[in-house]
Scaffold this motif. Structure first.
Motif, mmCIF file in Angstrom:
data_model
loop_
_atom_site.group_PDB
_atom_site.id
_atom_site.type_symbol
_atom_site.label_atom_id
_atom_site.label_comp_id
_atom_site.label_asym_id
_atom_site.label_seq_id
_atom_site.Cartn_x
_atom_site.Cartn_y
_atom_site.Cartn_z
ATOM 1 N N CYS A 319 -37.928 -24.196 16.327
ATOM 2 C CA CYS A 319 -39.342 -24.403 16.623
ATOM 3 C C CYS A 319 -39.864 -23.240 17.461
ATOM 4 O O CYS A 319 -39.139 -22.259 17.698
ATOM 5 C CB CYS A 319 -39.549 -25.733 17.340
ATOM 6 S SG CYS A 319 -38.569 -25.897 18.849
ATOM 7 N N ASP A 320 -41.098 -23.341 17.915
ATOM 8 C CA ASP A 320 -41.680 -22.282 18.727
ATOM 9 C C ASP A 320 -40.839 -22.043 19.980
ATOM 10 O O ASP A 320 -40.565 -22.977 20.737
ATOM 11 C CB ASP A 320 -43.110 -22.643 19.130
ATOM 12 C CG ASP A 320 -44.089 -22.471 17.984
ATOM 13 O OD1 ASP A 320 -43.685 -21.913 16.950
ATOM 14 O OD2 ASP A 320 -45.243 -22.882 18.125
ATOM 15 N N ALA A 321 -40.441 -20.804 20.186
ATOM 16 C CA ALA A 321 -39.577 -20.478 21.309
ATOM 17 C C ALA A 321 -40.307 -20.613 22.638
ATOM 18 O O ALA A 321 -41.486 -20.277 22.750
ATOM 19 C CB ALA A 321 -39.032 -19.057 21.159
ATOM 20 N N VAL A 322 -39.594 -21.114 23.630
ATOM 21 C CA VAL A 322 -40.076 -21.181 25.007
ATOM 22 C C VAL A 322 -39.000 -20.536 25.874
ATOM 23 O O VAL A 322 -37.870 -21.021 25.932
ATOM 24 C CB VAL A 322 -40.332 -22.621 25.467
ATOM 25 C CG1 VAL A 322 -40.751 -22.640 26.932
ATOM 26 C CG2 VAL A 322 -41.395 -23.282 24.592
ATOM 27 N N GLY A 323 -39.330 -19.422 26.510
ATOM 28 C CA GLY A 323 -38.344 -18.719 27.321
ATOM 29 C C GLY A 323 -37.152 -18.251 26.518
ATOM 30 O O GLY A 323 -36.029 -18.230 27.035
ATOM 31 N N GLY A 324 -37.381 -17.909 25.264
ATOM 32 C CA GLY A 324 -36.302 -17.419 24.416
ATOM 33 C C GLY A 324 -35.511 -18.496 23.706
ATOM 34 O O GLY A 324 -34.636 -18.193 22.900
ATOM 35 N N ALA A 482 -45.402 -34.324 28.647
ATOM 36 C CA ALA A 482 -46.044 -33.029 28.884
ATOM 37 C C ALA A 482 -45.089 -31.857 28.750
ATOM 38 O O ALA A 482 -45.475 -30.787 28.254
ATOM 39 C CB ALA A 482 -46.681 -33.018 30.272
ATOM 40 N N ASN A 483 -43.836 -32.055 29.139
ATOM 41 C CA ASN A 483 -42.947 -30.898 29.278
ATOM 42 C C ASN A 483 -41.751 -30.854 28.335
ATOM 43 O O ASN A 483 -41.161 -29.780 28.158
ATOM 44 C CB ASN A 483 -42.423 -30.820 30.725
ATOM 45 C CG ASN A 483 -43.552 -30.624 31.717
ATOM 46 O OD1 ASN A 483 -44.405 -29.761 31.540
ATOM 47 N ND2 ASN A 483 -43.569 -31.438 32.773
ATOM 48 N N ARG A 484 -41.383 -31.965 27.733
ATOM 49 C CA ARG A 484 -40.190 -31.955 26.897
ATOM 50 C C ARG A 484 -40.396 -32.497 25.487
ATOM 51 O O ARG A 484 -39.705 -32.078 24.563
ATOM 52 C CB ARG A 484 -39.059 -32.741 27.595
ATOM 53 C CG ARG A 484 -38.503 -32.006 28.793
ATOM 54 C CD ARG A 484 -37.344 -32.741 29.445
ATOM 55 N NE ARG A 484 -37.764 -33.974 30.089
ATOM 56 C CZ ARG A 484 -38.411 -34.016 31.252
ATOM 57 N NH1 ARG A 484 -38.730 -32.906 31.877
ATOM 58 N NH2 ARG A 484 -38.757 -35.162 31.788
ATOM 59 N N TYR A 485 -41.317 -33.428 25.311
ATOM 60 C CA TYR A 485 -41.528 -34.042 23.995
ATOM 61 C C TYR A 485 -41.833 -32.973 22.942
ATOM 62 O O TYR A 485 -42.767 -32.190 23.077
ATOM 63 C CB TYR A 485 -42.675 -35.050 24.088
ATOM 64 C CG TYR A 485 -43.095 -35.675 22.779
ATOM 65 C CD1 TYR A 485 -42.225 -36.473 22.058
ATOM 66 C CD2 TYR A 485 -44.374 -35.476 22.270
ATOM 67 C CE1 TYR A 485 -42.606 -37.062 20.873
ATOM 68 C CE2 TYR A 485 -44.776 -36.061 21.079
ATOM 69 C CZ TYR A 485 -43.885 -36.853 20.381
ATOM 70 O OH TYR A 485 -44.277 -37.422 19.202
ATOM 71 N N HIS A 486 -40.976 -32.928 21.905
ATOM 72 C CA HIS A 486 -41.138 -31.987 20.795
ATOM 73 C C HIS A 486 -41.114 -30.533 21.259
ATOM 74 O O HIS A 486 -41.767 -29.676 20.664
ATOM 75 C CB HIS A 486 -42.411 -32.281 20.004
ATOM 76 C CG HIS A 486 -42.268 -33.430 19.063
ATOM 77 N ND1 HIS A 486 -43.036 -33.591 17.931
ATOM 78 C CD2 HIS A 486 -41.426 -34.499 19.076
ATOM 79 C CE1 HIS A 486 -42.682 -34.692 17.305
ATOM 80 N NE2 HIS A 486 -41.708 -35.263 17.984
ATOM 81 N N LYS A 487 -40.348 -30.280 22.287
ATOM 82 C CA LYS A 487 -40.212 -28.917 22.797
ATOM 83 C C LYS A 487 -38.724 -28.597 23.004
ATOM 84 O O LYS A 487 -37.887 -29.499 23.093
ATOM 85 C CB LYS A 487 -40.961 -28.756 24.123
ATOM 86 C CG LYS A 487 -42.472 -28.968 24.041
ATOM 87 C CD LYS A 487 -43.123 -28.727 25.401
ATOM 88 C CE LYS A 487 -44.624 -28.923 25.352
ATOM 89 N NZ LYS A 487 -44.999 -30.330 25.158
ATOM 90 N N PRO A 488 -38.387 -27.311 23.125
ATOM 91 C CA PRO A 488 -36.980 -26.954 23.361
ATOM 92 C C PRO A 488 -36.391 -27.564 24.623
ATOM 93 O O PRO A 488 -35.166 -27.681 24.743
ATOM 94 C CB PRO A 488 -37.028 -25.418 23.444
ATOM 95 C CG PRO A 488 -38.213 -25.031 22.624
ATOM 96 C CD PRO A 488 -39.219 -26.112 22.872
ATOM 97 N N ALA A 489 -37.238 -27.965 25.562
ATOM 98 C CA ALA A 489 -36.736 -28.519 26.825
ATOM 99 C C ALA A 489 -36.195 -29.942 26.697
ATOM 100 O O ALA A 489 -35.642 -30.466 27.664
ATOM 101 C CB ALA A 489 -37.848 -28.490 27.874
ATOM 102 N N ASP A 490 -36.331 -30.579 25.517
ATOM 103 C CA ASP A 490 -35.757 -31.920 25.337
ATOM 104 C C ASP A 490 -34.254 -31.758 25.109
ATOM 105 O O ASP A 490 -33.760 -31.832 23.982
ATOM 106 C CB ASP A 490 -36.422 -32.643 24.173
ATOM 107 C CG ASP A 490 -35.948 -34.094 24.033
ATOM 108 O OD1 ASP A 490 -35.157 -34.543 24.888
ATOM 109 O OD2 ASP A 490 -36.363 -34.764 23.075
ATOM 110 N N GLU A 491 -33.522 -31.529 26.197
ATOM 111 C CA GLU A 491 -32.087 -31.279 26.156
ATOM 112 C C GLU A 491 -31.332 -32.323 26.968
ATOM 113 O O GLU A 491 -31.883 -32.963 27.867
ATOM 114 C CB GLU A 491 -31.785 -29.879 26.704
ATOM 115 C CG GLU A 491 -32.392 -28.759 25.863
ATOM 116 C CD GLU A 491 -32.038 -27.375 26.371
ATOM 117 O OE1 GLU A 491 -32.154 -27.156 27.592
ATOM 118 O OE2 GLU A 491 -31.631 -26.529 25.555
#
Length: 543
Positions: A319-324, A482-491
């Motif tokens: 998906c769209d990269a966030v911080g690489g 806001a910060n993890r849903y459907h984003k690379p941060a959902d780890e």
């Protein structure tokens, strides 16, 4: 039997959730961490990440002691077509005070359901159709008196009464209905012949920020591979940001806020904007089957009746990269729910077979529009008329124990009454859905079964944390969205507190066991629910 009396009568007969085999926290941790690791590349369907996921889930179900659930096979093929838009041209609106050009990804996103090499609209007349709803039973039709064949429709997200804080209103007030969901809006636009359909994104009524739209609507898109190649759908579907829509309306000499307010009133008439839209893109098409994974614990005396547990195994992949980081790992969404599926399978096998069969279904392509569960529901391995009901799990609570248990879309089926004794055993209360405007009932796989008559529980931890209360619980949930849903941060996070998830899973276990052992139970929808007639017809046929 009156539904209001059902919980009281069940208290004396329900198998105690407290005597259930312990839910394995180690299983929850291990399965979640494994499926959400970078090695699984975000578990996108029809990718190498899927092959790893399916193999892992089959191994876990087999190790738990289940049997292959599809006539000797662990999987059900789900025919998919992958469509990737490339060289997407801007949305260019002409005919107003000045041309307006909306850039791909930042201002707008676009795609198509049509399996065709190109998707193009040229000088297509633009019409604002309010919320894009046709609901004759509610006396509401945003398309009344307007012909949009071959035209572009601009649509508002959610329902017309989403700002009503209670549940009063033509569309249940604050609670989003199916009419408020984006799949319905695109479907209805196509039924009216629209060449293009564009939804205006606004964070509050959409219930997620633009970043979620951007990550979900760019890159490969999946649809079921069906006869006709979806050529009855609009050429172009997509979204544009609200500030972009305001620029478009201003070019047309229209006040966006005023028209949006007018659209909330019954009897609203669609407004031609006097603009024309041109856009287009090429499509890369790939056909390939994905897989649902199915295991079963056969019943003893009523093996042809089935209780169903479901969870989706897929996520967004790259998906769209966030911080690489360009892998959307989907740890909470929904490696946790899939882990819950395996943990429940272990618990039921340890307890031994029930009278009815218990099926465990890990479905594909939920993130692409509930495609795996929709395919199963339309091509069931086990007849829906013999499927008693069950539980769907989508994102488990990893924030700790909570005091409340919330029924998503409450007020629809007798499953809600059956679960209440198990909630009470834990000293918890039935809470009120915190954000009904998000339309959670229509956003996960239980809805695929509901549409075809099978009542499934969609419920779990509310926001009233034992430690921190509702303030802490609400903050944790909003932070996730806001910060993890459907984003690379959902780890995966080793510090997660699984105690709340275990309590919810213990309730799911108790409910499933009750449904599987009490062969007289056939929970139905309440008479006011939109799915009641389908269930009644199915059950009449089964009898």
């Amino acid at each position: 039997m009156r539904a209001a009396l059902l919980p009281l009568l069940l208290l004396g007969t329900a198998a105690s959730a407290q005597t259930a085999p312990a839910i394995s926290v180690e299983t929850l941790k291990t399965v979640t961490q494994t499926l959400s690791s970078d090695a699984y590349e975000g578990r996108a369907p029809t990718t190498p990440g899927e092959a790893k996921t399916v193999a892992y889930l089959v191994a876990q179900m087999e190790a738990a002691g289940l049997k292959p659930g599809n006539k000797g096979s662990w999987t059900q093929d789900v025919p998919m077509v992958e469509i990737t838009a490339k060289d997407v041209r801007p949305f260019v609106f002409t005919g107003g005070t000045a041309p307006v050009s909306l850039a791909y990804r930042t201002d707008m996103v676009a795609g198509t359901y049509r399996v065709a090499p190109t998707s193009t609209v040229t000088n297509s007349d633009v019409v604002f159709v309010g919320y894009g709803i046709t609901a004759p039973e509610k006396g509401w039709d945003d398309y009344a008196g307007v012909d949009v064949k071959g035209k572009t429709v601009v649509i508002l997200i959610n329902d017309a009464d989403w700002q009503t804080m209670g549940r009063e209103g033509p569309f249940e007030g604050r609670a989003m209905t199916w009419y408020g969901r984006w799949p319905y809006k695109f479907e209805n636009a196509a039924k009216h012949g629209a060449a293009a359909a564009i939804i205006v994104h606004d964070t509050e009524p959409a219930a997620y920020p633009w970043a979620v739209v951007q990550s979900s609507w760019t890159g490969p898109q999946l649809e079921l591979d069906e006869t006709g190649d979806h050529l009855d759908q609009s050429q172009v579907i997509g979204w544009m940001q609200k500030p972009a829509a305001e620029r478009v309306f201003a070019s047309a000499g229209k006040d966006y806020a005023a028209l949006a307010a007018a659209a909330k009133v019954r009897g609203f008439k669609a407004v031609p904007l006097g603009l024309k839209l041109s856009t287009g893109f090429a499509n890369t098409i790939r056909r390939q089957a994905s897989k649902n994974v199915i295991g079963v614990l056969p019943g003893t005396t009523a093996p042809n009746d089935y209780v169903l547990y479901s969870a989706h195994w897929d996520h967004l992949g790259r998906c769209d990269a966030v911080g690489g980081d360009d892998i959307c790992n989907g740890a909470a969404d929904n490696a946790t729910g899939t882990a819950g599926l395996i943990a429940l399978a272990q618990a039921h096998v340890k307890a031994g077979p029930a009278k009815r069969s218990i099926a465990f279904l890990a479905v594909t392509a939920e993130e692409s529009g509930l495609l795996g569960s929709r395919y199963y529901a339309e091509h069931p391995v086990y007849p829906l008329a013999r499927t008693v009901g069950g539980v769907n799990m989508d994102v488990l609570n990893v924030d700790g124990r909570v005091k409340d248990f919330v029924l998503t879309g409450a007020g629809k089926s007798e499953i809600e009454d059956l679960v209440k004794p198990f909630v009470a055993e834990q000293g918890r209360v039935i809470g009120v859905e915190a954000n009904p405007e998000r339309g959670g009932y229509y956003r996960s796989d239980h809805f695929s079964f509901a549409k075809l008559g099978v009542p499934m529980l969609d419920g779990g931890s509310g926001e009233d944390l034992v430690v921190g209360g509702t303030a802490a619980g609400h903050a944790a949930r909003e932070d996730y969205v806001a910060n993890r849903y459907h984003k690379p941060a959902d780890e995966y996070d080793a510090k997660w507190d699984w105690s709340g998830a275990v309590e919810d899973l213990t309730i799911y276990y108790g409910l499933g066991r009750k449904l599987a052992d009490d062969t007289a139970l056939w929970p139905n929808w309440y008479k006011t629910a939109e799915f009641r007639n389908i269930r009644d017809k199915d059950r009449a046929g089964a009898k």
